[in-house]
Design a protein around this motif. Structure first.
Motif, PDB file in Angstrom:
ATOM      1  N   ILE A  45       0.567  -1.382  -0.021  1.00  0.00           N
ATOM      2  CA  ILE A  45      -0.090  -0.073   0.111  1.00  0.00           C
ATOM      3  C   ILE A  45       1.073   1.205   0.269  1.00  0.00           C
ATOM      4  O   ILE A  45       0.283   2.512   0.034  1.00  0.00           O
ATOM      5  CB  ILE A  45      -1.015   0.126   1.077  1.00  0.00           C
ATOM      6  N   ALA A  46       2.254   1.200  -0.255  1.00  0.00           N
ATOM      7  CA  ALA A  46       2.968   2.433  -0.207  1.00  0.00           C
ATOM      8  C   ALA A  46       3.079   2.988  -1.321  1.00  0.00           C
ATOM      9  O   ALA A  46       2.760   2.579  -2.397  1.00  0.00           O
ATOM     10  CB  ALA A  46       4.558   1.812  -0.023  1.00  0.00           C
ATOM     11  N   SER A  47       3.178   4.419  -1.353  1.00  0.00           N
ATOM     12  CA  SER A  47       3.231   5.155  -2.538  1.00  0.00           C
ATOM     13  C   SER A  47       4.521   4.688  -3.207  1.00  0.00           C
ATOM     14  O   SER A  47       5.336   4.189  -2.962  1.00  0.00           O
ATOM     15  CB  SER A  47       3.535   6.627  -2.389  1.00  0.00           C
ATOM     16  N   ASP A  48       4.023   4.723  -4.748  1.00  0.00           N
ATOM     17  CA  ASP A  48       4.963   4.020  -5.695  1.00  0.00           C
ATOM     18  C   ASP A  48       5.528   2.581  -5.267  1.00  0.00           C
ATOM     19  O   ASP A  48       6.594   2.160  -6.001  1.00  0.00           O
ATOM     20  CB  ASP A  48       6.467   5.008  -5.703  1.00  0.00           C
ATOM     21  N   GLY A  49       4.698   1.856  -4.662  1.00  0.00           N
ATOM     22  CA  GLY A  49       5.119   0.584  -4.106  1.00  0.00           C
ATOM     23  C   GLY A  49       6.306   0.339  -3.541  1.00  0.00           C
ATOM     24  O   GLY A  49       7.079  -0.631  -3.595  1.00  0.00           O
ATOM     25  N   LYS A  50       7.006   1.316  -2.961  1.00  0.00           N
ATOM     26  CA  LYS A  50       8.290   1.332  -2.376  1.00  0.00           C
ATOM     27  C   LYS A  50       8.341   2.068  -0.975  1.00  0.00           C
ATOM     28  O   LYS A  50       7.712   3.133  -0.751  1.00  0.00           O
ATOM     29  CB  LYS A  50       9.268   1.513  -3.007  1.00  0.00           C
TER      30      LYS A  50
END
Lengths: 142, 142
Positions: A45-50
């Motif tokens: 669920i992180a922004s930019d997946g990272k």
DNA sequence: GACATATACTTGACATATCAAGCATATGAA
DNA sequence: TTCATATGCTTGATATGTCAAGTATATGTC
């Protein structure tokens, strides 16, 4: 002999329940442990997946060295990938690997089923408020 | 990518808050760690001032072997005493030692002060209900 | 530009806590 | 009385997670 007041009893209950729940969910998630589940979910669920490791540590409430310990084996078995930061040479990013995505989806389904069995309908009403209280307590305790 | 529902998010919040709170209270209790505090407190409120190890394990949510691990150093430094059961040769009792009583009283005072600082007045109202919810969740998760 | 302070992360050392296996004992049914 | 099953506890092995120390990098002030 002193008696413990309500807030102390809350902390004791928190520790007890977490020990039971943590142990309960440490298997039965399709090959993921509870910690692996927690990490993969937060990455998903992180922004930019990272995420930076330090941000992941803050998100799940562990120390940076604790996160380092957990990510090592996860990277080895292909659940996550590590990478350098373009803007901050100190920082290292973590992303969920394709293998991790598959495992995570399965684990979410299994956990939903387990929790449906465990938590009765009449208690689901309060869950959002309890979560909010715990979140605030965690922040206050930092 | 699947999203986690409310109950899953509650479990994640529980783990996070417990990690933070546990670490926060693992020092600052007059020489006792949080586990030692938990054990001594439960012994202090036990009937006849003593408990079987298996009952203590159930009370604090750890396994029997976990309790064995924790009690060994505590007995060495005079916080608790161990004894045999008169009626069940398998069982062993634990009682709080005089040294433990002193340390426990001090720790309770310190923890009360710390929690007064952490938990605002307006949240104290809910504490009993939250404790009850956590207690029930723990039982349901066993 | 120099420098003090802060941050991100890793690692050695160690405490915590589990799991599985094993031993001794208790219990209850036949 | 025998025997199968359950329980209480310990221990070896191992995973978890912290703390403190160290290194590299970033930041902000002068």
């Amino acid at each position: 002999m002193k008696k413990a007041n309500e807030p102390i009893r809350l902390i004791l209950e928190l520790a007890k329940t977490q020990a039971i729940v943590g142990r309960r969910f440490d298997c039965g998630l399709g090959g993921l442990g509870f910690n692996e589940f927690t990490i993969l979910y937060n990455l998903s669920i992180a922004s930019d997946g990272k995420m930076r490791r330090i941000d992941l540590a803050n998100k799940i409430g562990l120390t940076a060295s604790g996160v380092t310990r957990l990510l090592l084996p996860m990277e080895k078995i292909g659940l996550i990938k590590s990478g350098e930061s373009e803007r901050d040479a100190r920082a290292r990013f973590v992303t969920i690997a394709p293998g991790g995505v598959l495992k995570l989806n399965e684990a979410i389904e299994r956990m939903e089923l387990l929790l449906n069995e465990i938590i009765p309908m009449d208690k689901k009403i309060k869950i959002e408020k309890i979560s909010q209280f715990l979140s605030e307590l965690g922040m206050l305790a930092r």
